[in-house]
Design an enzyme around this catalytic site. Structure first.
Site, PDB file in Angstrom:
ATOM      1  N   ASN A 102      61.357  70.828  -2.026  1.00 19.47           N
ATOM      2  CA  ASN A 102      62.033  71.744  -2.939  1.00 19.47           C
ATOM      3  C   ASN A 102      61.428  71.668  -4.334  1.00 19.47           C
ATOM      4  O   ASN A 102      60.884  70.640  -4.741  1.00 19.47           O
ATOM      5  CB  ASN A 102      63.530  71.432  -2.988  1.00 19.47           C
ATOM      6  CG  ASN A 102      64.186  71.702  -1.655  1.00 19.47           C
ATOM      7  OD1 ASN A 102      63.609  72.374  -0.814  1.00 19.47           O
ATOM      8  ND2 ASN A 102      65.375  71.170  -1.463  1.00 19.47           N
ATOM      9  N   HIS A 119      55.722  69.985  -3.295  1.00 18.14           N
ATOM     10  CA  HIS A 119      55.303  71.344  -3.662  1.00 18.14           C
ATOM     11  C   HIS A 119      55.426  71.619  -5.154  1.00 18.14           C
ATOM     12  O   HIS A 119      55.422  72.775  -5.567  1.00 18.14           O
ATOM     13  CB  HIS A 119      56.127  72.377  -2.880  1.00 18.14           C
ATOM     14  CG  HIS A 119      55.821  72.378  -1.411  1.00 18.14           C
ATOM     15  ND1 HIS A 119      56.727  72.729  -0.441  1.00 18.14           N
ATOM     16  CD2 HIS A 119      54.690  72.053  -0.747  1.00 18.14           C
ATOM     17  CE1 HIS A 119      56.173  72.618   0.757  1.00 18.14           C
ATOM     18  NE2 HIS A 119      54.945  72.202   0.596  1.00 18.14           N
ATOM     19  N   CYS A 130      44.137  77.819 -20.410  1.00 19.31           N
ATOM     20  CA  CYS A 130      43.851  76.607 -21.201  1.00 19.31           C
ATOM     21  C   CYS A 130      44.599  75.381 -20.670  1.00 19.31           C
ATOM     22  O   CYS A 130      44.484  74.300 -21.226  1.00 19.31           O
ATOM     23  CB  CYS A 130      44.177  76.818 -22.670  1.00 19.31           C
ATOM     24  SG  CYS A 130      45.952  76.915 -23.003  1.00 19.31           S
ATOM     25  N   GLY A 189      67.595  69.376   6.274  1.00 15.69           N
ATOM     26  CA  GLY A 189      67.547  70.803   5.929  1.00 15.69           C
ATOM     27  C   GLY A 189      66.164  71.400   5.817  1.00 15.69           C
ATOM     28  O   GLY A 189      65.888  72.130   4.871  1.00 15.69           O
TER      29      GLY A 189
HETATM   30  P1  NAD Z   1      63.243  76.904   5.388  1.00 18.61           P
HETATM   31  O1  NAD Z   1      63.807  78.046   4.615  1.00 18.61           O
HETATM   32  O2  NAD Z   1      62.062  77.147   6.237  1.00 18.61           O
HETATM   33  O3  NAD Z   1      64.374  76.297   6.355  1.00 18.61           O
HETATM   34  C1  NAD Z   1      65.637  75.904   5.889  1.00 18.61           C
HETATM   35  C2  NAD Z   1      66.253  74.939   6.877  1.00 18.61           C
HETATM   36  O4  NAD Z   1      67.486  74.478   6.354  1.00 18.61           O
HETATM   37  C3  NAD Z   1      66.547  75.541   8.266  1.00 18.61           C
HETATM   38  O5  NAD Z   1      66.126  74.643   9.268  1.00 18.61           O
HETATM   39  C4  NAD Z   1      68.077  75.699   8.262  1.00 18.61           C
HETATM   40  O6  NAD Z   1      68.629  75.571   9.572  1.00 18.61           O
HETATM   41  C5  NAD Z   1      68.487  74.535   7.386  1.00 18.61           C
HETATM   42  N1  NAD Z   1      69.761  74.725   6.690  1.00 18.61           N
HETATM   43  C6  NAD Z   1      70.295  75.866   6.198  1.00 18.61           C
HETATM   44  N2  NAD Z   1      71.445  75.605   5.556  1.00 18.61           N
HETATM   45  C7  NAD Z   1      71.644  74.267   5.653  1.00 18.61           C
HETATM   46  C8  NAD Z   1      72.657  73.387   5.170  1.00 18.61           C
HETATM   47  N3  NAD Z   1      73.699  73.840   4.469  1.00 18.61           N
HETATM   48  N4  NAD Z   1      72.529  72.059   5.449  1.00 18.61           N
HETATM   49  C9  NAD Z   1      71.482  71.596   6.175  1.00 18.61           C
HETATM   50  N5  NAD Z   1      70.501  72.391   6.647  1.00 18.61           N
HETATM   51  C10 NAD Z   1      70.580  73.701   6.380  1.00 18.61           C
HETATM   52  O7  NAD Z   1      62.962  75.767   4.315  1.00 18.61           O
HETATM   53  P2  NAD Z   1      61.924  74.563   4.319  1.00 18.61           P
HETATM   54  O8  NAD Z   1      61.774  74.014   5.672  1.00 18.61           O
HETATM   55  O9  NAD Z   1      62.325  73.667   3.187  1.00 18.61           O
HETATM   56  O10 NAD Z   1      60.497  75.162   3.977  1.00 18.61           O
HETATM   57  C11 NAD Z   1      60.201  76.252   3.236  1.00 18.61           C
HETATM   58  C12 NAD Z   1      59.707  76.068   1.824  1.00 18.61           C
HETATM   59  O11 NAD Z   1      60.771  76.588   1.085  1.00 18.61           O
HETATM   60  C13 NAD Z   1      59.467  74.760   1.183  1.00 18.61           C
HETATM   61  O12 NAD Z   1      58.154  74.705   0.816  1.00 18.61           O
HETATM   62  C14 NAD Z   1      60.275  74.817  -0.130  1.00 18.61           C
HETATM   63  O13 NAD Z   1      59.436  74.528  -1.231  1.00 18.61           O
HETATM   64  C15 NAD Z   1      60.651  76.236  -0.258  1.00 18.61           C
HETATM   65  N6  NAD Z   1      61.944  76.575  -0.827  1.00 18.61           N
HETATM   66  C16 NAD Z   1      62.538  75.765  -1.730  1.00 18.61           C
HETATM   67  C17 NAD Z   1      63.758  76.099  -2.255  1.00 18.61           C
HETATM   68  C18 NAD Z   1      64.358  75.159  -3.248  1.00 18.61           C
HETATM   69  O14 NAD Z   1      63.631  74.537  -4.027  1.00 18.61           O
HETATM   70  N7  NAD Z   1      65.677  75.007  -3.223  1.00 18.61           N
HETATM   71  C19 NAD Z   1      64.400  77.254  -1.834  1.00 18.61           C
HETATM   72  C20 NAD Z   1      63.753  78.092  -0.912  1.00 18.61           C
HETATM   73  C21 NAD Z   1      62.521  77.736  -0.411  1.00 18.61           C
END
Ligand code: NAD
Length: 248
Positions: A102, A119, A130, A189
């Protein structure tokens, strides 16, 4: 594969080195949508907007989406009980590090100390000309996009990784070290779709770590590397885990 919170707590209590690996799912209950799934960001935005080549050639178009996704509401998001539970576990020496995909800064806000940001982070912006680095709070992100460097008028880019960019060297090295040296690896998650971060659980498992997974639904890991699957929302499962660990 079993579904049992007491078993997870026992495994963590006996471990001398536990690492958490978090994804967008842990921040869903802070109001930040994940990328995938029906309410995910990719149902509204084209992932190409976060491709580095597209950003370089069309910064104003990428920035419109970046502003809406990451800066209009992310700045007001607060850590939820899931983030806070991990900070509490670290404080009690039951968690040695967090590897996070995240970019939302919520683990820091919750009080966690050892965090490898695989990330990058949205709270810093870097000038593509710069290389001056700005705190997000120092830059006014208005509708006049892209935001520019105060020194050289170069285009500012969020200091997180776009598709097509390499992983920050320090975070990549420390994450691999943490994955290889831990006894317990807690996946929280994440869908396991994003390379190369998605390789870390397999690495930890091959090296003998027990894998605990928390997710609202089974992921790519559940049937491959997971030893204990705790199905549910990260904040609820981690709060129950804290109780089992006598930390609440
Ligand atoms: P993803 O969107 O691919 O998957 C999200 C996962 O979280 C799924 O497996 C889903 O089932 C699970 N999920 C959903 N709600 C949940 C909850 N309440 N509790 C537990 N699990 C839950 O996300 P990812 O696998 O992290 O990969 C995607 C990329 O998304 C990463 O590189 C990340 O940097 C980026 N991202 C980050 C943010 C953030 O910083 N909050 C937000 C969106 C995407």
């Amino acid at each position: 594969m079993i579904n049992y919170i007491g078993k997870a707590a026992e495994i963590i209590s006996l471990s001398k080195n536990t690492v958490a690996f978090t994804g967008a799912g842990i921040s869903v209950e802070s109001g930040i949508p994940p990328f995938r799934g029906t309410s995910g960001l990719w149902s509204k935005y084209d992932p190409m907007l976060l491709d580095i080549n597209y950003f370089t050639s069309h910064p104003e178009r990428s920035w419109k989406a970046i502003k809406e996704i990451f800066y209009d509401f992310l700045s007001s998001a607060k850590p939820n009980p899931g983030h806070i539970a991990l900070a509490r576990m670290e404080e009690a020496s039951l968690l040695q590090a967090i590897i996070t995909q995240n970019i939302d800064n919520l683990h820091q806000q919750a009080g966690s100390k050892v965090i490898y940001e695989y990330h990058g982070n949205s709270q810093k912006l870097v000038c593509m000309k710069c290389a001056t680095v700005y705190e997000a709070g120092e830059v006014t992100i208005t509708d006049e996009l892209p935001p520019k460097c105060a020194k050289c008028r170069g285009i500012l880019k969020p200091n997180f990784i776009f598709f097509g960019e390499g992983i920050p060297e320090y975070a990549a090295r420390m994450s691999v070290e943490a994955g290889y040296s831990c006894e317990v690896f807690i996946i929280i998650g994440t869908s396991g779709e994003v390379m190369p971060a998605n390789l870390l659980p397999g690495m930890a498992s091959q090296n003998g770590a027990k894998i605990i997974e928390i997710n609202t639904e089974p992921s790519k890991y559940t049937r491959s590397v997971t030893d204990v699957f705790l199905q549910g929302k990260a904040s609820e499962v981690l709060t129950s885990l804290l109780c089992e660990l006598n930390l609440k």
